[in-house]
Design a protein around this motif. Structure first.
Motif, PDB file in Angstrom:
ATOM      1  N   LEU A  58       0.838  -1.195   0.000  1.00 25.08           N
ATOM      2  CA  LEU A  58       0.000   0.000   0.000  1.00 25.08           C
ATOM      3  C   LEU A  58       0.874   1.246   0.000  1.00 25.08           C
ATOM      4  O   LEU A  58       1.746   1.418   0.865  1.00 25.08           O
ATOM      5  CB  LEU A  58      -0.913   0.013   1.226  1.00 25.08           C
ATOM      6  CG  LEU A  58      -1.894  -1.157   1.357  1.00 25.08           C
ATOM      7  CD1 LEU A  58      -2.707  -1.024   2.641  1.00 25.08           C
ATOM      8  CD2 LEU A  58      -2.814  -1.221   0.144  1.00 25.08           C
ATOM      9  N   GLY A  59       0.639   2.116  -0.965  1.00 26.80           N
ATOM     10  CA  GLY A  59       1.334   3.392  -1.000  1.00 26.80           C
ATOM     11  C   GLY A  59       0.691   4.387  -0.059  1.00 26.80           C
ATOM     12  O   GLY A  59      -0.522   4.323   0.210  1.00 26.80           O
ATOM     13  N   LEU A  60       1.464   5.308   0.447  1.00 26.79           N
ATOM     14  CA  LEU A  60       0.990   6.326   1.377  1.00 26.79           C
ATOM     15  C   LEU A  60       1.041   7.694   0.716  1.00 26.79           C
ATOM     16  O   LEU A  60       1.874   7.956  -0.141  1.00 26.79           O
ATOM     17  CB  LEU A  60       1.851   6.320   2.646  1.00 26.79           C
ATOM     18  CG  LEU A  60       1.851   5.012   3.443  1.00 26.79           C
ATOM     19  CD1 LEU A  60       2.954   5.040   4.494  1.00 26.79           C
ATOM     20  CD2 LEU A  60       0.490   4.793   4.102  1.00 26.79           C
ATOM     21  N   GLY A  61       0.160   8.580   1.154  1.00 24.07           N
ATOM     22  CA  GLY A  61       0.203   9.956   0.694  1.00 24.07           C
ATOM     23  C   GLY A  61      -0.908  10.317  -0.272  1.00 24.07           C
ATOM     24  O   GLY A  61      -1.154   9.604  -1.247  1.00 24.07           O
ATOM     25  N   TRP A  62      -1.579  11.447   0.015  1.00 19.56           N
ATOM     26  CA  TRP A  62      -2.672  11.969  -0.822  1.00 19.56           C
ATOM     27  C   TRP A  62      -2.312  13.332  -1.414  1.00 19.56           C
ATOM     28  O   TRP A  62      -2.685  13.640  -2.527  1.00 19.56           O
ATOM     29  CB  TRP A  62      -3.948  12.104   0.002  1.00 19.56           C
ATOM     30  CG  TRP A  62      -4.533  10.816   0.502  1.00 19.56           C
ATOM     31  CD1 TRP A  62      -3.884   9.785   1.130  1.00 19.56           C
ATOM     32  CD2 TRP A  62      -5.907  10.419   0.428  1.00 19.56           C
ATOM     33  NE1 TRP A  62      -4.767   8.785   1.452  1.00 19.56           N
ATOM     34  CE2 TRP A  62      -6.014   9.152   1.041  1.00 19.56           C
ATOM     35  CE3 TRP A  62      -7.050  11.017  -0.066  1.00 19.56           C
ATOM     36  CZ2 TRP A  62      -7.230   8.465   1.158  1.00 19.56           C
ATOM     37  CZ3 TRP A  62      -8.266  10.345   0.046  1.00 19.56           C
ATOM     38  CH2 TRP A  62      -8.350   9.084   0.651  1.00 19.56           C
ATOM     39  N   ASP A  63      -1.647  14.192  -0.638  1.00 19.10           N
ATOM     40  CA  ASP A  63      -1.290  15.533  -1.101  1.00 19.10           C
ATOM     41  C   ASP A  63       0.007  15.509  -1.892  1.00 19.10           C
ATOM     42  O   ASP A  63       0.931  14.753  -1.556  1.00 19.10           O
ATOM     43  CB  ASP A  63      -1.034  16.463   0.096  1.00 19.10           C
ATOM     44  CG  ASP A  63      -2.260  16.717   0.940  1.00 19.10           C
ATOM     45  OD1 ASP A  63      -3.309  17.027   0.380  1.00 19.10           O
ATOM     46  OD2 ASP A  63      -2.139  16.637   2.177  1.00 19.10           O
ATOM     47  N   VAL A  64       0.109  16.386  -2.892  1.00 13.45           N
ATOM     48  CA  VAL A  64       1.382  16.527  -3.593  1.00 13.45           C
ATOM     49  C   VAL A  64       1.562  17.960  -4.063  1.00 13.45           C
ATOM     50  O   VAL A  64       0.602  18.626  -4.471  1.00 13.45           O
ATOM     51  CB  VAL A  64       1.495  15.568  -4.799  1.00 13.45           C
ATOM     52  CG1 VAL A  64       0.420  15.835  -5.838  1.00 13.45           C
ATOM     53  CG2 VAL A  64       2.877  15.653  -5.442  1.00 13.45           C
TER      54      VAL A  64
END
Length: 298
Positions: A58-64
């Protein structure tokens, strides 16, 4: 490239910074060279298995926040090197924004603010879109009263600003030590955590997820908006109960960027960590009282 992932559920020690293939954009997508990415409570929930996905990476992170690196076929309006922000929606995905590169639908991207750096801009997409949608769902006319719980948090603080800008009379519920902060964000009144407002309000935006406790503060026929799907209390006394669920929306994000650049919407960053220290960032995420978004830099 390097990316923060979870292969087993558990505490911050389950966050691994692993070597993974660089993603390629498909039709309608863009690849972004990540410069900064917010670490949100939802990332901690993914890590402990709230959304499932056992047995998967599972990858983490929503904001970029970063720069366009490559565009897939059919993408117009973006060029290599354009500074952008975006939201990578979804709790169960093989790669998130806690990585050196990430691929997003072009429709989820907006030009980055010009008045703040990438680290600060990374605090906008998820929290800003969440707060804005919640204020919209209240459906209250200017002059109506609204109570924002968790008003000193990242989402709550943005909600206070957006609600005040919409002409609502905002009462902020937060810790006693945060009164000056929430008033500076636009709250007209303040209620210390654990106490009730002076009287019923037209609506509650429940960023602190108080549920029935917060619903009790709403007048008959008023409005309640919760921020977590399937966690709102049952409607009563004619109160309209809504649950917001954030969605990637580049056009709406662009409007929020304009508010940032116009000095109307203030973003707050608590601490920054290098991508290689993602485990430390997750440990910090679990410490109460963080005032501002934790951000990873890649």
């Amino acid at each position: 490239m390097l990316a923060a992932v979870v292969n087993e559920f558990g505490g911050p020690e389950r966050v691994e910074v692993a070597e993974v293939p660089v993603p390629r954009p498909e039709a309608g997508q863009v690849r972004i060279r990540v410069r900064a990415a917010g670490v949100n409570p939802v990332d901690g929930a993914v890590r402990v298995g709230v959304f499932g996905g056992a047995g998967q990476r599972l990858g983490l992170g929503w904001d970029v926040a970063g720069e366009i690196d490559e565009a897939g076929s059919g993408v117009t309006g973006w060029s290599r090197g354009d500074r952008v922000v975006g939201l990578h929606y979804g709790p169960v995905k093989p790669l998130g924004t806690h990585a050196e590169y990430v691929v997003l639908d072009a429709s989820a991207v907006a030009a980055a603010p010009t008045t703040v750096d990438a680290v600060t801009a990374a605090a906008l997409p998820l929290s800003g879109l969440t707060a804005a949608r919640a204020v919209d769902l209240l459906g209250l006319a200017p002059g109506a009263s609204v109570l924002v719980t968790g008003a000193a948090g990242v989402v709550g603080g943005l909600a206070v600003q957006l609600a005040a800008r919409a002409g609502l009379v905002v009462t902020a519920l937060a810790g006693a030590e945060d009164e000056a902060l929430v008033r500076s964000l636009g709250a007209a009144a303040f209620v210390p955590r654990g106490q009730a407002p002076a009287g019923p309000v037209d609506g509650v935006l429940d960023a602190a997820v108080l549920g029935e406790t917060a619903l009790a503060f709403v007048r008959d026929g008023g409005a309640y908006v919760g921020l977590i799907p399937n966690h709102a209390p049952a409607a009563e006394r004619g109160i309209r109960v809504e649950e917001q669920e954030v969605a990637p929306d580049g056009e709406h994000l662009a409007r929020l960027v304009a508010l940032v650049d116009g000095g109307v919407l203030a973003l707050r960053v608590s601490e920054t960590f290098a991508l290689a220290d993602a485990e430390k960032a997750h440990a910090r995420l679990g410490v109460p009282g963080v005032r501002g978004r934790i951000v990873l830099t890649a």
